[in-house]
Design a protein around this motif. Structure first.
Motif, PDB file in Angstrom:
ATOM      1  N   ASN A  34     -17.918  -1.432  66.092  1.00 23.60           N
ATOM      2  CA  ASN A  34     -16.780  -0.927  65.335  1.00 23.60           C
ATOM      3  C   ASN A  34     -15.820  -0.284  66.338  1.00 23.60           C
ATOM      4  N   VAL A  35     -14.752  -0.961  66.683  1.00 22.02           N
ATOM      5  CA  VAL A  35     -13.889  -0.515  67.774  1.00 22.02           C
ATOM      6  C   VAL A  35     -12.712   0.294  67.233  1.00 22.02           C
ATOM      7  N   ALA A  36     -12.566   1.518  67.745  1.00 17.37           N
ATOM      8  CA  ALA A  36     -11.440   2.374  67.356  1.00 17.37           C
ATOM      9  C   ALA A  36     -10.131   1.692  67.724  1.00 17.37           C
ATOM     10  N   CYS A  37      -9.159   1.763  66.822  1.00 20.31           N
ATOM     11  CA  CYS A  37      -7.921   0.990  66.963  1.00 20.31           C
ATOM     12  C   CYS A  37      -6.703   1.836  67.314  1.00 20.31           C
ATOM     13  N   GLY A  38      -6.920   3.062  67.792  1.00 18.99           N
ATOM     14  CA  GLY A  38      -5.806   3.860  68.273  1.00 18.99           C
ATOM     15  C   GLY A  38      -5.310   4.948  67.348  1.00 18.99           C
ATOM     16  N   PHE A  39      -5.770   4.979  66.106  1.00 23.22           N
ATOM     17  CA  PHE A  39      -5.274   5.984  65.162  1.00 23.22           C
ATOM     18  C   PHE A  39      -6.119   7.251  65.153  1.00 23.22           C
ATOM     19  N   HIS A  40      -7.449   7.126  65.312  1.00 19.64           N
ATOM     20  CA  HIS A  40      -8.285   8.325  65.430  1.00 19.64           C
ATOM     21  C   HIS A  40      -8.801   8.493  66.850  1.00 19.64           C
ATOM     22  N   VAL A  61     -17.068  -8.081  67.079  1.00 18.63           N
ATOM     23  CA  VAL A  61     -16.039  -7.043  67.177  1.00 18.63           C
ATOM     24  C   VAL A  61     -15.478  -6.765  65.794  1.00 18.63           C
ATOM     25  N   GLY A  62     -15.500  -5.501  65.400  1.00 23.20           N
ATOM     26  CA  GLY A  62     -14.913  -5.097  64.130  1.00 23.20           C
ATOM     27  C   GLY A  62     -13.847  -4.042  64.342  1.00 23.20           C
ATOM     28  N   ALA A  63     -12.836  -4.039  63.480  1.00 24.66           N
ATOM     29  CA  ALA A  63     -11.766  -3.051  63.562  1.00 24.66           C
ATOM     30  C   ALA A  63     -12.156  -1.805  62.787  1.00 24.66           C
ATOM     31  N   GLN A  64     -12.258  -0.668  63.494  1.00 23.33           N
ATOM     32  CA  GLN A  64     -12.545   0.588  62.805  1.00 23.33           C
ATOM     33  C   GLN A  64     -11.218   1.298  62.549  1.00 23.33           C
ATOM     34  N   VAL A  65     -10.731   1.124  61.330  1.00 25.73           N
ATOM     35  CA  VAL A  65      -9.402   1.620  60.967  1.00 25.73           C
ATOM     36  C   VAL A  65      -9.501   3.043  60.436  1.00 25.73           C
ATOM     37  N   VAL A  89      -3.340  -0.063  58.074  1.00 28.85           N
ATOM     38  CA  VAL A  89      -4.591  -0.812  58.262  1.00 28.85           C
ATOM     39  C   VAL A  89      -4.279  -2.154  58.920  1.00 28.85           C
ATOM     40  N   LEU A  90      -3.275  -2.851  58.407  1.00 29.47           N
ATOM     41  CA  LEU A  90      -2.859  -4.132  58.978  1.00 29.47           C
ATOM     42  C   LEU A  90      -2.454  -3.968  60.441  1.00 29.47           C
ATOM     43  N   TYR A  91      -1.703  -2.943  60.743  1.00 27.59           N
ATOM     44  CA  TYR A  91      -1.233  -2.667  62.104  1.00 27.59           C
ATOM     45  C   TYR A  91      -2.415  -2.500  63.058  1.00 27.59           C
ATOM     46  N   GLN A  92      -3.404  -1.733  62.644  1.00 25.69           N
ATOM     47  CA  GLN A  92      -4.557  -1.473  63.506  1.00 25.69           C
ATOM     48  C   GLN A  92      -5.378  -2.739  63.764  1.00 25.69           C
ATOM     49  N   ILE A  93      -5.588  -3.535  62.721  1.00 32.71           N
ATOM     50  CA  ILE A  93      -6.332  -4.784  62.909  1.00 32.71           C
ATOM     51  C   ILE A  93      -5.589  -5.698  63.870  1.00 32.71           C
ATOM     52  N   GLY A 104     -11.344 -13.330  74.664  1.00 30.19           N
ATOM     53  CA  GLY A 104     -12.020 -14.547  74.258  1.00 30.19           C
ATOM     54  C   GLY A 104     -12.849 -14.418  72.999  1.00 30.19           C
ATOM     55  N   THR A 105     -12.553 -13.399  72.181  1.00 32.29           N
ATOM     56  CA  THR A 105     -13.278 -13.229  70.923  1.00 32.29           C
ATOM     57  C   THR A 105     -12.262 -12.960  69.817  1.00 32.29           C
ATOM     58  N   ARG A 106     -12.703 -12.400  68.698  1.00 34.64           N
ATOM     59  CA  ARG A 106     -11.805 -12.140  67.579  1.00 34.64           C
ATOM     60  C   ARG A 106     -12.327 -10.958  66.778  1.00 34.64           C
ATOM     61  N   VAL A 107     -11.481 -10.426  65.923  1.00 34.45           N
ATOM     62  CA  VAL A 107     -11.924  -9.396  64.977  1.00 34.45           C
ATOM     63  C   VAL A 107     -12.656 -10.095  63.840  1.00 34.45           C
ATOM     64  N   SER A 108     -13.914  -9.718  63.634  1.00 33.80           N
ATOM     65  CA  SER A 108     -14.766 -10.411  62.663  1.00 33.80           C
ATOM     66  C   SER A 108     -14.940  -9.651  61.359  1.00 33.80           C
ATOM     67  N   TYR A 109     -14.627  -8.354  61.340  1.00 29.52           N
ATOM     68  CA  TYR A 109     -14.805  -7.548  60.137  1.00 29.52           C
ATOM     69  C   TYR A 109     -14.030  -6.253  60.290  1.00 29.52           C
ATOM     70  N   VAL A 110     -14.001  -5.450  59.239  1.00 25.80           N
ATOM     71  CA  VAL A 110     -13.278  -4.176  59.249  1.00 25.80           C
ATOM     72  C   VAL A 110     -14.169  -3.096  58.657  1.00 25.80           C
ATOM     73  N   LYS A 111     -14.067  -1.898  59.227  1.00 24.80           N
ATOM     74  CA  LYS A 111     -14.786  -0.739  58.683  1.00 24.80           C
ATOM     75  C   LYS A 111     -13.896   0.496  58.784  1.00 24.80           C
ATOM     76  N   PRO A 112     -13.634   1.190  57.680  1.00 30.31           N
ATOM     77  CA  PRO A 112     -12.890   2.446  57.768  1.00 30.31           C
ATOM     78  C   PRO A 112     -13.688   3.498  58.529  1.00 30.31           C
ATOM     79  N   HIS A 113     -12.970   4.441  59.104  1.00 30.91           N
ATOM     80  CA  HIS A 113     -13.598   5.508  59.889  1.00 30.91           C
ATOM     81  C   HIS A 113     -13.476   6.859  59.182  1.00 30.91           C
ATOM     82  N   GLY A 114     -14.479   7.687  59.356  1.00 29.40           N
ATOM     83  CA  GLY A 114     -14.406   9.103  59.033  1.00 29.40           C
ATOM     84  C   GLY A 114     -13.934   9.431  57.630  1.00 29.40           C
ATOM     85  N   ALA A 115     -12.864  10.227  57.551  1.00 30.14           N
ATOM     86  CA  ALA A 115     -12.371  10.689  56.258  1.00 30.14           C
ATOM     87  C   ALA A 115     -11.884   9.540  55.391  1.00 30.14           C
TER      88      ALA A 115
END
Length: 250
Positions: A34-40, A61-65, A89-93, A104-115
């Motif tokens: 779950n990779v942090a996307c710059g917001f938290h 790789v998943g987007a942790q929004v 959310v769209l921006y972060q992904i 050489g990979t892609r975002v395969s899923y999304v998971k919200p973070h924290g609050a």
């Protein structure tokens, strides 16, 4: 017995010169990142480096929004307008997808973070906004708490998950981090949680209530004390019990 179980962890949560957790060590254990996307947390270089390391190990790789909350590490509720939340959310992904493609990979899923994760358990409008933001990008799987408004809004794209090192209330929600019992006390307790989940589909709440769950992914937090030791012990115990750690999203 669950024959396969995804192991996910929050990674890339440094920022600038600051680092949090041991990403390389955890990438040797988990099957999804779950990779942090710059917001938290996270920045461009950190995101790209984690994506490259994950790709090299065959880790999804998943987007942790998150809410836009660097100062609070995304752990403060923000009453953001749902339309704006969907856009963010769209921006972060999209930002993470650029780094993933470069690796050489892609975002395969999304998971919200924290609050945001906790808010979407009960907050209908924000849960719907997260799903809207994800679907504006692609019909990706979305990780969330079983029984949450988020998984309800996600429908067939929803993936229920459990937490190896967090305390649960009798209602099946996470004990707030500032309250007693929020974190499991030691590695033995974390391993016992993982094995009971895999073998019986159960989690024991802080008051002893037994909760049934169909979680397909188990979160191993990377920023808790002893995180790497917990993760290694969990993977070894699951493998020894005949459960193969497998990414759900690949």
């Amino acid at each position: 017995m669950t024959p396969a179980l995804d192991l996910n962890a929050d990674l890339g949560e440094g920022f600038g010169v600051w680092a949090l957790g041991d990403d390389d060590a955890l990438l040797a254990v988990v099957t999804s990142a779950n990779v942090a996307c710059g917001f938290h947390a996270g920045d461009a270089s950190t995101m790209r480096a984690v994506c490259a390391a994950a790709a090299g190990r065959g880790v999804a790789v998943g987007a942790q929004v998150s809410y836009r909350d660097l100062a609070g590490f995304g752990r403060r509720f923000i009453d953001v307008d749902p339309a704006q939340l969907a856009d963010e959310v769209l921006y972060q992904i999209g930002a993470l997808e650029a780094c993933a493609r470069a690796a050489g990979t892609r975002v395969s899923y999304v998971k919200p973070h924290g609050a945001l994760y906790n808010a979407t358990v009960h907050h209908t409008a924000q849960a719907a906004a997260v799903v809207e933001g994800v679907r504006a990008f692609a019909d990706l799987p979305i990780l969330g708490l079983p029984g949450s408004r988020l998984l309800r809004a996600a429908g067939d794209s929803g993936v229920p998950e459990a937490f190896a090192d967090r305390g649960y209330t009798p209602e099946g929600t996470l004990v707030p981090r500032r309250e007693p019992g929020a974190l499991l006390p030691d590695t033995d307790a974390v391993v016992a949680r993982a094995l009971r989940l895999a073998e019986r589909g159960e989690i024991v709440a802080v008051d002893g209530t037994v909760l049934r769950t169909e979680a397909r992914s188990l979160c191993l937090h990377g920023d808790t004390p002893g995180a790497v030791g917990h993760a290694r012990a969990v993977r070894a115990a699951l493998t020894g019990a005949g459960v193969e750690p497998t990414p759900f999203a690949l």
